[in-house]
Design a protein around this motif. Sequence first.
Motif, short mmCIF file in Angstrom:
data_model
loop_
_atom_site.label_atom_id
_atom_site.label_comp_id
_atom_site.label_asym_id
_atom_site.label_seq_id
_atom_site.Cartn_x
_atom_site.Cartn_y
_atom_site.Cartn_z
N VAL A 117 0.92 -1.32 0.09
CA VAL A 117 -0.01 -0.13 -0.07
C VAL A 117 0.64 1.14 -0.01
O VAL A 117 0.40 2.21 -0.75
CB VAL A 117 -1.03 -0.02 1.24
N GLN A 118 2.05 1.24 0.82
CA GLN A 118 2.91 2.38 0.82
C GLN A 118 3.68 2.62 -0.75
O GLN A 118 3.55 3.70 -1.03
CB GLN A 118 3.98 2.24 1.79
N THR A 119 3.93 1.38 -1.26
CA THR A 119 4.33 1.74 -2.84
C THR A 119 3.08 2.14 -3.66
O THR A 119 3.46 3.15 -4.34
CB THR A 119 4.56 0.29 -3.40
N VAL A 120 2.01 1.92 -3.46
CA VAL A 120 0.94 2.64 -4.30
C VAL A 120 0.63 3.93 -3.67
O VAL A 120 0.59 4.98 -4.65
CB VAL A 120 -0.40 1.82 -3.85
N PHE A 121 0.72 4.41 -2.61
CA PHE A 121 0.47 5.62 -2.43
C PHE A 121 1.73 6.80 -2.65
O PHE A 121 1.53 7.83 -3.19
CB PHE A 121 0.61 5.99 -0.75
N GLN A 122 2.89 6.18 -3.14
CA GLN A 122 4.00 7.04 -3.65
C GLN A 122 4.23 6.83 -4.96
O GLN A 122 5.44 7.31 -5.33
CB GLN A 122 5.27 6.42 -2.66
N SER A 123 3.28 6.28 -5.68
CA SER A 123 3.83 5.81 -7.11
C SER A 123 2.78 6.51 -8.12
O SER A 123 1.40 6.40 -7.87
CB SER A 123 3.88 4.37 -7.36
N ASP A 124 3.04 6.81 -9.45
CA ASP A 124 2.24 7.21 -10.28
C ASP A 124 1.86 6.03 -11.33
O ASP A 124 0.64 5.88 -11.79
CB ASP A 124 2.61 8.33 -11.38
N ILE A 125 2.88 5.23 -11.34
CA ILE A 125 2.90 3.71 -12.25
C ILE A 125 3.34 2.75 -11.53
O ILE A 125 4.39 2.86 -10.66
CB ILE A 125 3.65 4.03 -13.57
N ILE A 126 2.64 1.66 -11.37
CA ILE A 126 2.86 0.57 -10.37
C ILE A 126 2.96 -0.57 -11.18
O ILE A 126 2.15 -1.00 -11.94
CB ILE A 126 1.89 0.44 -9.06
N PHE A 127 4.24 -1.35 -11.27
CA PHE A 127 4.30 -2.60 -11.83
C PHE A 127 4.24 -3.68 -10.93
O PHE A 127 4.68 -3.68 -9.62
CB PHE A 127 5.74 -2.60 -12.40
N LEU A 128 3.34 -4.49 -11.15
CA LEU A 128 2.90 -5.63 -10.34
C LEU A 128 3.89 -6.83 -11.05
O LEU A 128 3.66 -7.48 -11.94
CB LEU A 128 1.50 -6.19 -10.62
N CYS A 129 4.81 -7.14 -10.27
CA CYS A 129 6.04 -8.12 -10.69
C CYS A 129 5.88 -9.27 -9.56
O CYS A 129 6.99 -10.11 -9.11
CB CYS A 129 7.35 -7.44 -10.66
N VAL A 130 4.83 -9.97 -9.55
CA VAL A 130 4.58 -11.01 -8.85
C VAL A 130 3.90 -12.27 -9.56
O VAL A 130 3.63 -12.21 -10.68
CB VAL A 130 3.51 -10.66 -7.59
N LYS A 131 4.00 -13.35 -8.96
CA LYS A 131 3.69 -14.47 -9.67
C LYS A 131 2.16 -14.69 -9.62
O LYS A 131 1.37 -13.94 -9.21
CB LYS A 131 4.00 -15.83 -8.59
N PRO A 132 1.78 -15.42 -10.79
CA PRO A 132 0.13 -15.29 -11.22
C PRO A 132 -0.67 -15.67 -9.85
O PRO A 132 -1.75 -14.78 -9.60
CB PRO A 132 0.20 -16.29 -12.15
N LEU A 133 -0.28 -16.61 -9.15
CA LEU A 133 -1.32 -16.89 -8.01
C LEU A 133 -1.42 -16.04 -6.87
O LEU A 133 -2.16 -16.10 -5.95
CB LEU A 133 -1.04 -18.29 -7.37
N GLU A 134 -0.17 -15.00 -6.80
CA GLU A 134 -0.16 -14.11 -6.03
C GLU A 134 -1.05 -12.67 -6.25
O GLU A 134 -1.41 -12.15 -5.23
CB GLU A 134 1.08 -13.67 -5.60
N PHE A 135 -1.52 -12.75 -7.40
CA PHE A 135 -2.19 -11.49 -7.77
C PHE A 135 -3.52 -11.31 -6.85
O PHE A 135 -3.73 -10.27 -6.36
CB PHE A 135 -2.65 -11.76 -9.16
#
Length: 279
Positions: free
Chosen positions: A57-75
């Motif tokens: 959530v902190q990453t989201v609050f501090q970003s304009d663009i967010i890359f999701l680099c997690v495994k499929p089942l973690e989505f």
Amino acid sequence: MRIGFIGTGSMGSLLIESFLRSGALQPRQITASSRTLARTERLSAKYPGLTAVSSNVQTVFQSDIIFLCVKPLEFPHVLSEIQEALNPDQIVVSITSPVQISHLEGILPCKVAKVVPSITHAVLSGASLCMYGQRILPEDRLLLEQLVSSVGTPVLIEEAHVRAASDISSCGPAFLAFILGLWADSAAELTGLHRATAVHLGAEMLLGTGRLLTEGGFSLEQLTQRVAVPGGVTAEGLSVLKQHLISVFPELIQATTRKHEHDLTTLDTSFSQLEERDD
């Protein structure tokens, strides 16, 4: 522009380091989080100014663009964490081929894109497969493609073709490395040529061949005809390849497609459960 990365494993860290190496981003523009804070803190120590945080959530609050680099089942878990922190002006970028844009747009209130990268971005080369959701504006697409072009070549594809395209652009380096390894093994065993020398020659050949096809004006057919003089050594080798390789690539595509479809089915179930819970 502030860029966030959720997930700093193999591909997440590769993208961060490639963007930094290219000069497209400075460490102060990046915020990153992952399941293991120590991993992200190592990136922060290596690149002073990069912000490592303990919460997605902190990453989201501090970003304009967010890359999701997690495994499929973690989505599903990650999306349930961040969905209420996002706003409509932000862009979420999935780098995972089986996660469908429609699922992301059904859960998240922001703009959504999918960019499937390649390990070749580590040397600022290769293709990134780009797909865009319905909320992405022309200026958003331009922004993303300018960023992606710093580490490779953005290629627009239809999401329905992502598996076959990924086989070539993302899985391809592993496939070709495996083939080159077998070729080098045979050269060493049958002729006495040092394996390391064979691998080096093959790597230089792959690099040069790629440049002939992208910069040299050759088509595949023209390049084959140019090298394979009738009655020559190359023509003899090609006859062996034609005899044995005709069925290999259809089988390869069928195998990766089966795995992709299995992942899609699993994710459909997971996302359906998440959407029902949200309702």
